[in-house]
Design a protein around this motif. Sequence first.
Motif, mmCIF file in Angstrom:
data_model
loop_
_atom_site.group_PDB
_atom_site.id
_atom_site.type_symbol
_atom_site.label_atom_id
_atom_site.label_comp_id
_atom_site.label_asym_id
_atom_site.label_seq_id
_atom_site.Cartn_x
_atom_site.Cartn_y
_atom_site.Cartn_z
ATOM 1 N N PHE A 49 0.750 -1.192 -0.017
ATOM 2 C CA PHE A 49 -0.085 0.045 -0.105
ATOM 3 C C PHE A 49 0.887 1.202 -0.085
ATOM 4 O O PHE A 49 0.348 2.591 -0.308
ATOM 5 N N ASP A 50 2.023 1.051 0.430
ATOM 6 C CA ASP A 50 2.885 2.349 0.730
ATOM 7 C C ASP A 50 3.931 2.563 -0.620
ATOM 8 O O ASP A 50 4.560 3.613 -0.882
ATOM 9 N N GLY A 51 3.789 1.645 -1.544
ATOM 10 C CA GLY A 51 4.455 1.947 -2.981
ATOM 11 C C GLY A 51 5.842 1.740 -2.912
ATOM 12 O O GLY A 51 6.684 2.386 -3.756
ATOM 13 N N THR A 52 6.468 1.005 -1.891
ATOM 14 C CA THR A 52 8.034 0.513 -1.668
ATOM 15 C C THR A 52 8.312 -0.578 -2.512
ATOM 16 O O THR A 52 9.605 -0.477 -2.677
ATOM 17 N N GLY A 53 7.614 -1.258 -3.175
ATOM 18 C CA GLY A 53 8.052 -2.387 -3.919
ATOM 19 C C GLY A 53 7.905 -3.715 -3.098
ATOM 20 O O GLY A 53 8.413 -4.939 -3.618
ATOM 21 N N SER A 54 7.572 -3.526 -1.851
ATOM 22 C CA SER A 54 7.712 -4.808 -0.915
ATOM 23 C C SER A 54 6.339 -4.653 -0.111
ATOM 24 O O SER A 54 5.996 -3.564 0.101
ATOM 25 N N PRO A 55 5.710 -5.893 0.095
ATOM 26 C CA PRO A 55 4.465 -5.657 0.727
ATOM 27 C C PRO A 55 4.815 -5.423 2.250
ATOM 28 O O PRO A 55 5.522 -5.867 2.864
ATOM 29 N N GLN A 56 3.843 -4.688 2.556
ATOM 30 C CA GLN A 56 3.921 -4.028 4.242
ATOM 31 C C GLN A 56 2.810 -4.604 4.979
ATOM 32 O O GLN A 56 2.510 -4.346 6.187
ATOM 33 N N CYS A 57 1.716 -5.376 4.241
ATOM 34 C CA CYS A 57 0.282 -5.613 4.920
ATOM 35 C C CYS A 57 -0.055 -7.033 4.495
ATOM 36 O O CYS A 57 0.504 -7.327 3.360
ATOM 37 N N PHE A 58 -0.847 -7.595 5.339
ATOM 38 C CA PHE A 58 -1.435 -8.895 4.936
ATOM 39 C C PHE A 58 -2.553 -8.849 5.553
ATOM 40 O O PHE A 58 -3.107 -7.921 6.461
#
Length: 194
Positions: A129-138
């Motif tokens: 959701f933050d657009g960093t290229g890696s998932p931050q949420c599940f």
Amino acid sequence: SEHGLLSVKGRKAPATMTDERYNASVDIGDYLGDGRDLLIVKVHSKDATHICIDQSGKVIWKATLPGVDHLVKLPAEGRKGIDLACVRRDELLLVDGRNGQVIRRAPTPRTDKGKAIGAGNCPNATADFDGTGSPQCFFLSVGANDHEVWAYDTQLNMRWKAVAPSGGALGYHIGVGGGGGDERGRIRHACGPR
């Protein structure tokens, strides 16, 4: 394997399958952060054994996580590699991908009607959701026909809760994709209405 062994590139690694069903699930990832893809085998048995092995069959770690049915991969905090989020009974667990040890715990949420999340229902999809290229949420849910879903971050903090309007089901069939002209993930679909 019919003899309780998992064959990897011609070598055999013990999988300690004690359940008569001999069911196992396998996931692949760079859990150590050293560029090597490793296998995590979850043996569906009474003790819920998870075994991390390399591609030559060497056992890297073995963990017993009773009540854990599904693992979701998340980027490790502060290092390269992958950690694993899972649900056990009434708690969320974050498991270190390097050694299979539980590094963080949090209580699972309850629905507005007090229903608990079952280990077999989640976690499932991840999102950036933050657009960093890696998932931050599940995502967590009680089940396919429930109208509530929660997003949790890699620290096991709840980011948000969604409730479907008019009691429609959100469930655990959540799709996440891009859209809107940026790299951030967006929830694209879920279960249809009841």
